[in-house]
Design an enzyme around this catalytic site. Structure first.
Site, PDB file in Angstrom:
ATOM      1  N   TYR A 248       0.844  -1.209   0.000  1.00 15.23           N
ATOM      2  CA  TYR A 248       0.000   0.000   0.000  1.00 15.23           C
ATOM      3  C   TYR A 248       0.876   1.254   0.000  1.00 15.23           C
ATOM      4  O   TYR A 248       0.638   2.210  -0.741  1.00 15.23           O
ATOM      5  CB  TYR A 248      -0.919  -0.038   1.224  1.00 15.23           C
ATOM      6  CG  TYR A 248      -1.944   1.070   1.275  1.00 15.23           C
ATOM      7  CD1 TYR A 248      -3.069   1.046   0.455  1.00 15.23           C
ATOM      8  CD2 TYR A 248      -1.807   2.142   2.162  1.00 15.23           C
ATOM      9  CE1 TYR A 248      -4.020   2.058   0.515  1.00 15.23           C
ATOM     10  CE2 TYR A 248      -2.752   3.152   2.224  1.00 15.23           C
ATOM     11  CZ  TYR A 248      -3.862   3.111   1.405  1.00 15.23           C
ATOM     12  OH  TYR A 248      -4.802   4.113   1.455  1.00 15.23           O
TER      13      TYR A 248
ATOM     14  N   LYS B  58       0.978   4.004  -2.979  1.00 12.97           N
ATOM     15  CA  LYS B  58       0.559   5.396  -2.767  1.00 12.97           C
ATOM     16  C   LYS B  58       1.710   6.376  -3.024  1.00 12.97           C
ATOM     17  O   LYS B  58       1.481   7.486  -3.516  1.00 12.97           O
ATOM     18  CB  LYS B  58      -0.027   5.565  -1.367  1.00 12.97           C
ATOM     19  CG  LYS B  58      -1.351   4.815  -1.161  1.00 12.97           C
ATOM     20  CD  LYS B  58      -2.444   5.283  -2.123  1.00 12.97           C
ATOM     21  CE  LYS B  58      -3.799   4.634  -1.840  1.00 12.97           C
ATOM     22  NZ  LYS B  58      -4.852   5.100  -2.769  1.00 12.97           N
TER      23      LYS B  58
HETATM   24  N1  LIG Z   1     -10.085   5.213   4.617  1.00 17.72           N
HETATM   25  C1  LIG Z   1      -8.906   5.763   4.847  1.00 17.72           C
HETATM   26  O1  LIG Z   1      -8.472   5.943   5.991  1.00 17.72           O
HETATM   27  C2  LIG Z   1      -8.032   6.215   3.707  1.00 17.72           C
HETATM   28  C3  LIG Z   1      -6.858   6.900   4.019  1.00 17.72           C
HETATM   29  C4  LIG Z   1      -6.029   7.306   2.994  1.00 17.72           C
HETATM   30  C5  LIG Z   1      -6.369   7.046   1.679  1.00 17.72           C
HETATM   31  N2  LIG Z   1      -7.513   6.383   1.418  1.00 17.72           N
HETATM   32  C6  LIG Z   1      -7.787   6.115  -0.001  1.00 17.72           C
HETATM   33  O2  LIG Z   1      -9.063   6.608  -0.350  1.00 17.72           O
HETATM   34  C7  LIG Z   1      -9.620   5.807  -1.386  1.00 17.72           C
HETATM   35  C8  LIG Z   1     -11.042   5.403  -1.015  1.00 17.72           C
HETATM   36  O3  LIG Z   1     -11.005   4.647   0.172  1.00 17.72           O
HETATM   37  P1  LIG Z   1     -12.256   4.444   1.143  1.00 17.72           P
HETATM   38  O4  LIG Z   1     -11.717   4.536   2.515  1.00 17.72           O
HETATM   39  O5  LIG Z   1     -13.382   5.315   0.741  1.00 17.72           O
HETATM   40  O6  LIG Z   1     -12.566   2.888   0.862  1.00 17.72           O
HETATM   41  P2  LIG Z   1     -13.929   2.064   0.672  1.00 17.72           P
HETATM   42  O7  LIG Z   1     -13.521   0.645   0.820  1.00 17.72           O
HETATM   43  O8  LIG Z   1     -15.022   2.613   1.520  1.00 17.72           O
HETATM   44  O9  LIG Z   1     -14.286   2.356  -0.854  1.00 17.72           O
HETATM   45  C9  LIG Z   1     -13.449   1.920  -1.890  1.00 17.72           C
HETATM   46  C10 LIG Z   1     -14.312   1.612  -3.095  1.00 17.72           C
HETATM   47  O10 LIG Z   1     -13.420   1.239  -4.161  1.00 17.72           O
HETATM   48  C11 LIG Z   1     -13.963   0.110  -4.809  1.00 17.72           C
HETATM   49  N3  LIG Z   1     -12.867  -0.631  -5.433  1.00 17.72           N
HETATM   50  C12 LIG Z   1     -11.839  -1.263  -4.827  1.00 17.72           C
HETATM   51  N4  LIG Z   1     -11.052  -1.842  -5.741  1.00 17.72           N
HETATM   52  C13 LIG Z   1     -11.602  -1.568  -6.949  1.00 17.72           C
HETATM   53  C14 LIG Z   1     -11.246  -1.904  -8.285  1.00 17.72           C
HETATM   54  N5  LIG Z   1     -10.189  -2.671  -8.555  1.00 17.72           N
HETATM   55  N6  LIG Z   1     -12.010  -1.431  -9.287  1.00 17.72           N
HETATM   56  C15 LIG Z   1     -13.102  -0.679  -9.030  1.00 17.72           C
HETATM   57  N7  LIG Z   1     -13.506  -0.347  -7.789  1.00 17.72           N
HETATM   58  C16 LIG Z   1     -12.750  -0.791  -6.760  1.00 17.72           C
HETATM   59  C17 LIG Z   1     -14.657  -0.696  -3.720  1.00 17.72           C
HETATM   60  O11 LIG Z   1     -15.628  -1.583  -4.259  1.00 17.72           O
HETATM   61  C18 LIG Z   1     -15.255   0.421  -2.868  1.00 17.72           C
HETATM   62  O12 LIG Z   1     -16.561   0.757  -3.302  1.00 17.72           O
HETATM   63  C19 LIG Z   1      -8.659   4.623  -1.571  1.00 17.72           C
HETATM   64  O13 LIG Z   1      -7.815   4.877  -2.673  1.00 17.72           O
HETATM   65  C20 LIG Z   1      -7.859   4.619  -0.291  1.00 17.72           C
HETATM   66  O14 LIG Z   1      -6.575   4.071  -0.457  1.00 17.72           O
HETATM   67  C21 LIG Z   1      -8.371   5.959   2.388  1.00 17.72           C
END
Ligand SMILES: NC(=O)c1ccc[n+]([C@@H]2O[C@H](COP(=O)([O-])OP(=O)(O)OC[C@H]3O[C@@H](n4cnc5c(N)ncnc54)[C@H](O)[C@@H]3O)[C@@H](O)[C@H]2O)c1
Length: 254
Positions: free
Chosen positions: A160, A164
Site C-alpha cells: 500500500y 501510494k
Molecule cells: N479510509 C482511509 O483511511 C483512507 C486513508 C487514505 C487514503 N484512502 C484512499 O481513499 C480511497 C477510497 O477509500 P475508502 O476509505 O473510501 O474505501 P472504501 O472501501 O469505503 O471504498 C473503496 C471503493 O473502491 C472500490 N474498489 C476497490 N477496488 C476496486 C477496483 N479494482 N475497481 C473498481 N472499484 C474498486 C470498492 O468496491 C469500494 O466501493 C482509496 O484509494 C484509499 O486508499 C483511504
C-alpha cells in the site's frame, strides 16, 4: 450550495462506498453529471439512482480491458470528461481478509500484486482513458487518491505504501506533462478516515487509541471531510493548483 459543476461530467472510481460515495454526492449536489464507477456494481447502481443525471459503471480498475470498456461507454454517452477522481483502492487488509499482516519478507507475492494492481496500475489505466477525453474537450481536472502513506509508512504495509508513493509520483508527472494543455492533476492525501476500508483497524483495541492520539484534531476523518477537499481540488476554485498534494489528515503529518 453553488452549482459550480453545472453541465460538467465527473467520473469517480470507487464511487460506491466511503470517500468516493461522498464525492459523488457532493459533485452531484453542485450540478455535475456523475459517473459512479465501481467493481461493486449493485452499490454503484443504487447510488447513481439517488443522484440527478448520474449513471453507474461496473469497472475493475485493475483490469485495463475493463477500463477501456468504461471509457468507450463514457465517450459514447457524453463525448467529454471534465473532472476525474481516481479514488478506487484497497489495502493489504482487504486482500488478506482480516488475517494478520505478515512482515514484508513473508508477504505472499499475490498480495503485493493485487494491491499494486488496484492502487497504482488502476490509476494509470484510468489516466489512459481520461487524458485523451480531456485533451479533446480542451482541459480538465484530475484528482488522485494518495494517502498519508504516500508520505510516510507503517510497518507491514509495504504494498500500500509503495503504491501510494507511486500515485504521488504519477500525479506530479501528469501535472508537468499536461499542464500546458489546461489539464490539472493533483493528489489528495487523506489521513485516517472512518470508512469500510478501515473498519478493522480503527475499531481494533490494539490500534484505535494510538491512532487517535496521533491525530492533532483528535478524531478520525469522515468521508465527507475528504470528499470536500477532493472536490475542491477538482473545481475551478483550485484553478492554479497543479501537481500538489492536499493533506487532509487532521494534522498528523505536521
Ligand atoms: N479510509 C482511509 O483511511 C483512507 C486513508 C487514505 C487514503 N484512502 C484512499 O481513499 C480511497 C477510497 O477509500 P475508502 O476509505 O473510501 O474505501 P472504501 O472501501 O469505503 O471504498 C473503496 C471503493 O473502491 C472500490 N474498489 C476497490 N477496488 C476496486 C477496483 N479494482 N475497481 C473498481 N472499484 C474498486 C470498492 O468496491 C469500494 O466501493 C482509496 O484509494 C484509499 O486508499 C483511504
Amino acid at each position: 450550495m453553488s452549482r459550480q459543476f453545472e453541465g460538467k461530467v465527473a467520473l469517480v472510481t470507487g464511487g460506491a462506498s466511503g470517500i468516493g460515495a461522498a464525492a459523488c454526492r457532493q459533485f452531484s449536489a453542485q450540478g455535475a453529471l456523475v459517473v459512479v464507477a465501481d467493481r461493486n456494481a449493485s452499490a454503484a447502481e443504487a447510488l447513481a439512482g439517488q443522484l440527478d443525471g448520474a449513471i453507474s459503471c461496473n469497472v475493475d480498475v485493475a483490469d485495463p480491458a475493463s477500463c477501456e470498456t468504461m471509457f468507450s461507454m463514457l465517450r459514447d454517452k457524453f463525448g467529454r470528461l471534465d473532472c476525474a477522481f481516481n479514488n478506487a483502492g484497497i489495502t493489504e487488509v482487504t486482500v488478506l481478509k482480516g488475517e494478520p499482516l505478515p512482515e514484508t519478507h513473508m508477504l505472499p507475492l499475490d498480495v503485493w500484486r493485487q494491491v499494486l494492481a488496484a492502487d497504482l496500475d488502476g490509476v494509470f489505466h484510468c489516466l489512459r482513458g481520461e487524458l485523451p477525453l480531456m485533451l479533446e474537450s480542451g482541459g480538465g481536472a484530475i484528482v488522485n487518491a494518495a494517502s498519508l502513506q504516500a508520505h510516510l509508512s507503517y510497518p507491514r504495509t509495504a504494498p500500500y505504501t509503495a503504491a501510494k508513493h507511486g500515485v504521488l509520483g504519477l500525479t506530479r508527472t501528469i501535472a508537468k506533462e499536461y499542464g500546458n494543455r489546461n489539464i490539472r492533476c493533483n493528489a489528495i492525501s487523506p489521513g485516517i478516515v472512518d470508512t469500510p476500508l478501515n473498519t478493522d483497524v480503527i475499531n481494533s483495541d490494539e490500534f484505535r487509541d494510538a491512532l487517535l492520539t496521533s491525530i492533532p484534531l483528535g478524531r478520525f476523518a469522515t468521508p465527507e471531510d475528504i470528499a470536500r477537499a477532493a472536490v475542491w481540488l477538482a473545481s475551478d476554485q483550485a484553478g492554479y493548483v497543479n501537481g500538489a498534494f492536499l493533506a487532509a489528515d487532521g494534522g498528523i503529518m505536521a
